[in-house]
Design a protein around this motif. Structure first.
Motif, PDB file in Angstrom:
ATOM      1  N   VAL A   1      67.864 -33.862  71.118  1.00 32.82           N
ATOM      2  CA  VAL A   1      69.107 -33.679  70.371  1.00 32.82           C
ATOM      3  C   VAL A   1      70.298 -34.248  71.139  1.00 32.82           C
ATOM      4  CG1 VAL A   1      70.712 -31.914  69.509  1.00 32.82           C
ATOM      5  CG2 VAL A   1      68.265 -31.717  69.024  1.00 32.82           C
ATOM      6  N   GLN A   2      70.255 -34.174  72.454  1.00 35.35           N
ATOM      7  CA  GLN A   2      71.344 -34.718  73.266  1.00 35.35           C
ATOM      8  C   GLN A   2      71.306 -36.239  73.361  1.00 35.35           C
ATOM      9  OE1 GLN A   2      70.936 -32.683  77.026  1.00 35.35           O
ATOM     10  NE2 GLN A   2      71.380 -30.675  76.125  1.00 35.35           N
ATOM     11  N   ARG A   3      70.234 -36.867  72.868  1.00 38.34           N
ATOM     12  CA  ARG A   3      70.071 -38.316  72.988  1.00 38.34           C
ATOM     13  C   ARG A   3      69.812 -38.983  71.644  1.00 38.34           C
ATOM     14  NH1 ARG A   3      68.638 -35.656  77.255  1.00 38.34           N
ATOM     15  NH2 ARG A   3      69.012 -36.498  79.359  1.00 38.34           N
ATOM     16  N   LEU A   4      70.403 -38.442  70.601  1.00 41.13           N
ATOM     17  CA  LEU A   4      70.172 -38.998  69.273  1.00 41.13           C
ATOM     18  C   LEU A   4      70.706 -40.416  69.127  1.00 41.13           C
ATOM     19  CD1 LEU A   4      70.925 -35.888  67.023  1.00 41.13           C
ATOM     20  CD2 LEU A   4      68.695 -36.811  67.690  1.00 41.13           C
ATOM     21  N   ASP A   5      71.640 -40.803  69.986  1.00 43.84           N
ATOM     22  CA  ASP A   5      72.171 -42.162  69.916  1.00 43.84           C
ATOM     23  C   ASP A   5      71.272 -43.166  70.636  1.00 43.84           C
ATOM     24  OD1 ASP A   5      72.759 -40.899  72.317  1.00 43.84           O
ATOM     25  OD2 ASP A   5      74.539 -42.132  72.691  1.00 43.84           O
ATOM     26  N   HIS A   6      70.171 -42.689  71.221  1.00 44.70           N
ATOM     27  CA  HIS A   6      69.231 -43.568  71.910  1.00 44.70           C
ATOM     28  C   HIS A   6      68.077 -43.945  70.974  1.00 44.70           C
ATOM     29  CE1 HIS A   6      71.477 -42.026  75.268  1.00 44.70           C
ATOM     30  NE2 HIS A   6      70.762 -42.712  76.154  1.00 44.70           N
ATOM     31  N   PRO A   7      67.462 -45.113  71.181  1.00 49.86           N
ATOM     32  CA  PRO A   7      66.287 -45.514  70.377  1.00 49.86           C
ATOM     33  C   PRO A   7      65.020 -44.819  70.889  1.00 49.86           C
ATOM     34  CG  PRO A   7      66.841 -47.249  71.933  1.00 49.86           C
ATOM     35  CD  PRO A   7      67.910 -46.195  72.083  1.00 49.86           C
TER      36      PRO A   7
ATOM     37  N   THR B   1      80.086 -46.569  63.073  1.00 45.45           N
ATOM     38  CA  THR B   1      80.176 -45.760  64.294  1.00 45.45           C
ATOM     39  C   THR B   1      79.235 -44.566  64.223  1.00 45.45           C
ATOM     40  OG1 THR B   1      82.487 -46.401  64.638  1.00 45.45           O
ATOM     41  CG2 THR B   1      81.726 -44.406  65.744  1.00 45.45           C
ATOM     42  N   ILE B   2      79.197 -43.914  63.072  1.00 45.40           N
ATOM     43  CA  ILE B   2      78.298 -42.768  62.909  1.00 45.40           C
ATOM     44  C   ILE B   2      76.838 -43.216  63.008  1.00 45.40           C
ATOM     45  CG2 ILE B   2      77.497 -41.028  61.256  1.00 45.40           C
ATOM     46  CD1 ILE B   2      80.385 -40.772  60.304  1.00 45.40           C
ATOM     47  N   ALA B   3      76.537 -44.352  62.425  1.00 46.48           N
ATOM     48  CA  ALA B   3      75.171 -44.869  62.512  1.00 46.48           C
ATOM     49  C   ALA B   3      74.775 -45.102  63.960  1.00 46.48           C
ATOM     50  CB  ALA B   3      75.053 -46.162  61.710  1.00 46.48           C
ATOM     51  N   ALA B   4      75.696 -45.656  64.751  1.00 44.69           N
ATOM     52  CA  ALA B   4      75.405 -45.901  66.167  1.00 44.69           C
ATOM     53  C   ALA B   4      75.247 -44.591  66.930  1.00 44.69           C
ATOM     54  CB  ALA B   4      76.517 -46.740  66.787  1.00 44.69           C
ATOM     55  N   ASN B   5      76.099 -43.610  66.631  1.00 44.96           N
ATOM     56  CA  ASN B   5      76.069 -42.342  67.355  1.00 44.96           C
ATOM     57  C   ASN B   5      74.883 -41.467  66.978  1.00 44.96           C
ATOM     58  OD1 ASN B   5      78.392 -42.934  68.780  1.00 44.96           O
ATOM     59  ND2 ASN B   5      79.746 -41.918  67.311  1.00 44.96           N
ATOM     60  N   THR B   6      74.251 -41.770  65.873  1.00 44.92           N
ATOM     61  CA  THR B   6      73.082 -40.989  65.451  1.00 44.92           C
ATOM     62  C   THR B   6      71.781 -41.760  65.616  1.00 44.92           C
ATOM     63  OG1 THR B   6      73.408 -41.713  63.153  1.00 44.92           O
ATOM     64  CG2 THR B   6      74.409 -39.613  63.805  1.00 44.92           C
ATOM     65  N   GLY B   7      71.854 -42.943  66.219  1.00 46.03           N
ATOM     66  CA  GLY B   7      70.638 -43.700  66.485  1.00 46.03           C
ATOM     67  C   GLY B   7      70.068 -44.421  65.287  1.00 46.03           C
ATOM     68  N   MET B   8      70.869 -44.590  64.218  1.00 47.72           N
ATOM     69  CA  MET B   8      70.364 -45.278  63.034  1.00 47.72           C
ATOM     70  C   MET B   8      70.840 -46.716  62.938  1.00 47.72           C
ATOM     71  SD  MET B   8      70.016 -42.400  60.026  1.00 47.72           S
ATOM     72  CE  MET B   8      71.318 -41.260  60.462  1.00 47.72           C
ATOM     73  N   GLY B   9      71.551 -47.174  63.966  1.00 48.64           N
ATOM     74  CA  GLY B   9      71.842 -48.593  64.090  1.00 48.64           C
ATOM     75  C   GLY B   9      72.969 -49.119  63.237  1.00 48.64           C
TER      76      GLY B   9
ATOM     77  N   ILE C   1      70.047 -37.067  60.714  1.00 48.60           N
ATOM     78  CA  ILE C   1      70.771 -36.843  59.463  1.00 48.60           C
ATOM     79  C   ILE C   1      71.730 -35.666  59.605  1.00 48.60           C
ATOM     80  CG2 ILE C   1      70.534 -36.143  57.045  1.00 48.60           C
ATOM     81  CD1 ILE C   1      69.773 -39.026  57.510  1.00 48.60           C
ATOM     82  N   ARG C   2      71.275 -34.580  60.228  1.00 46.41           N
ATOM     83  CA  ARG C   2      72.146 -33.411  60.386  1.00 46.41           C
ATOM     84  C   ARG C   2      73.344 -33.742  61.266  1.00 46.41           C
ATOM     85  NH1 ARG C   2      70.686 -31.745  55.918  1.00 46.41           N
ATOM     86  NH2 ARG C   2      68.443 -31.389  55.775  1.00 46.41           N
ATOM     87  N   HIS C   3      73.114 -34.533  62.307  1.00 41.50           N
ATOM     88  CA  HIS C   3      74.233 -34.929  63.161  1.00 41.50           C
ATOM     89  C   HIS C   3      75.197 -35.831  62.378  1.00 41.50           C
ATOM     90  CE1 HIS C   3      76.568 -35.592  66.641  1.00 41.50           C
ATOM     91  NE2 HIS C   3      76.078 -36.765  66.992  1.00 41.50           N
TER      92      HIS C   3
END
Length: 328
Positions: free
Chosen positions: A217-223, A277-285, A261-263
């Motif tokens: 959860v702390q690394r959702l912006d990572h692939p 920006t949200i896509a990047a911060n949630t790991g969805m690119g 999705i929740r994040h």
């Protein structure tokens, strides 16, 4: 402030009643007012298990509430009291959102509120609910069903899931997650997730993924991949999948997508960040990927979700714009 009324009579299950009081009677730290005005409504003194309870209001108060919650009904072999059934029906007719926890679904069914609707209850009683109320589309394999103005849950832990789902609808993901952390329960389990019939829900820190899940959860912006998670958990990918099924009821990648999705929902509700920006911060690119997964999971595009949940609060005055979310 939104009002919540708990409808009680003799023979209610005290666990579901207590958890509803914990959720809807909670005072949030730093908040100038509670999330809800909570009242317990019933006919004079009622017997809940071994306890005697003095309601705040009579059952005739139910039609004045924004949300009416019917806790579990202990003796499903007998018909619920007519006065309770009539009061719940009157509340729904007056525009209240009506919710049952566990076997409280038998009260809603007796009131005719579940006719033609999809609904659920504790897995041990779904066949009986189907037999006694054949016009109800009983789903035995989900935690809860949100059918708009009428919502039903399975038992115990699933009742908590539905209560937190209501808080999320009314006040947004951030507040619901904060409340879940205070109660030391999982912040979100999808209603469509299967009921744990044979596997008990583990204590928050007493399962093989207790260290892994917060790390993810702390690394959702990572692939992140399944192999990354397995390596972190020091187990094989196959072993990881088995533990995820046991603990969360789903696969590692599906659970990961749900967290993303929740994040994203929380960021849409609480920031002015662009979709990229949200896509990047949630790991969805990319925003395109975010839109595709968000629409498929939540049922509406991110932009529509943001317009609806800012501001979060909704009362009976209809201050929150309508949003049609698919039942889980």
């Amino acid at each position: 402030m939104a009002t919540v009324a708990l409808a009680v009579t003799d023979g209610m299950l005290h666990f579901e009643l207590s958890l509803a009081c914990e959720v809807f009677g909670a005072d949030m730290p730093g908040s100038v007012a509670p999330l809800y005005h909570l009242s317990v409504c019933g006919p004079s003194a009622v017997r809940i298990g071994r306890f005697r309870l003095e309601p705040d209001q009579g059952l005739d108060h139910l039609p004045h509430a924004d949300t009416v919650i019917v806790p579990g009904w202990a003796d499903i072999d007998t018909d619920p009291p007519v006065e309770l059934v009539d009061a719940v029906r009157a509340a729904h007719d007056a525009g209240a959102r009506v919710v049952s926890l566990c076997t409280g679904a038998f009260v809603l069914a007796a009131a005719g509120l579940l006719d033609g609707r999809r609904a659920t209850t504790h897995w041990a009683h779904t066949q009986e609910l189907t037999r006694r109320h054949p016009r109800v589309a009983v789903d035995p394999d989900v935690l809860y069903v949100d059918d708009g103005s009428v919502l039903t849950s399975a038992g115990k832990a699933a009742a908590m899931d539905l209560c937190l789902h209501l808080v999320r609808l009314d006040h947004g993901s951030s507040i619901a997650n904060t409340l879940a952390r205070r109660l030391v329960v999982p912040p979100h389990r999808d209603g469509g997730q299967a009921q744990f019939v044979t596997t008990p829900v583990p204590a928050p820190d007493n399962h093989p993924l207790a260290d892994l899940l917060p790390w993810v959860v702390q690394r959702l912006d990572h692939p992140l991949t399944v192999e990354d998670m397995a390596r972190r958990a020091r187990m094989s990918s196959r072993n990881l999948g088995r533990h995820f099924r046991t603990v969360t009821g789903t696969t590692p990648l599906r659970w990961l997508l749900t967290q993303r999705i929740r994040h994203a929902q929380e960021l849409l509700e609480t920031t002015d960040d662009t979709l990229d920006t949200i896509a990047a911060n949630t790991g969805m690119g990319t925003a395109t990927t975010l839109r595709r997964h968000f629409n498929r999971t939540v049922g509406v595009p991110p932009d529509a979700y943001r317009r609806t949940f800012r501001p979060h609060r909704q009362g009976r005055d209809g201050s929150r714009p309508p949003l049609s979310l698919p039942a889980p």
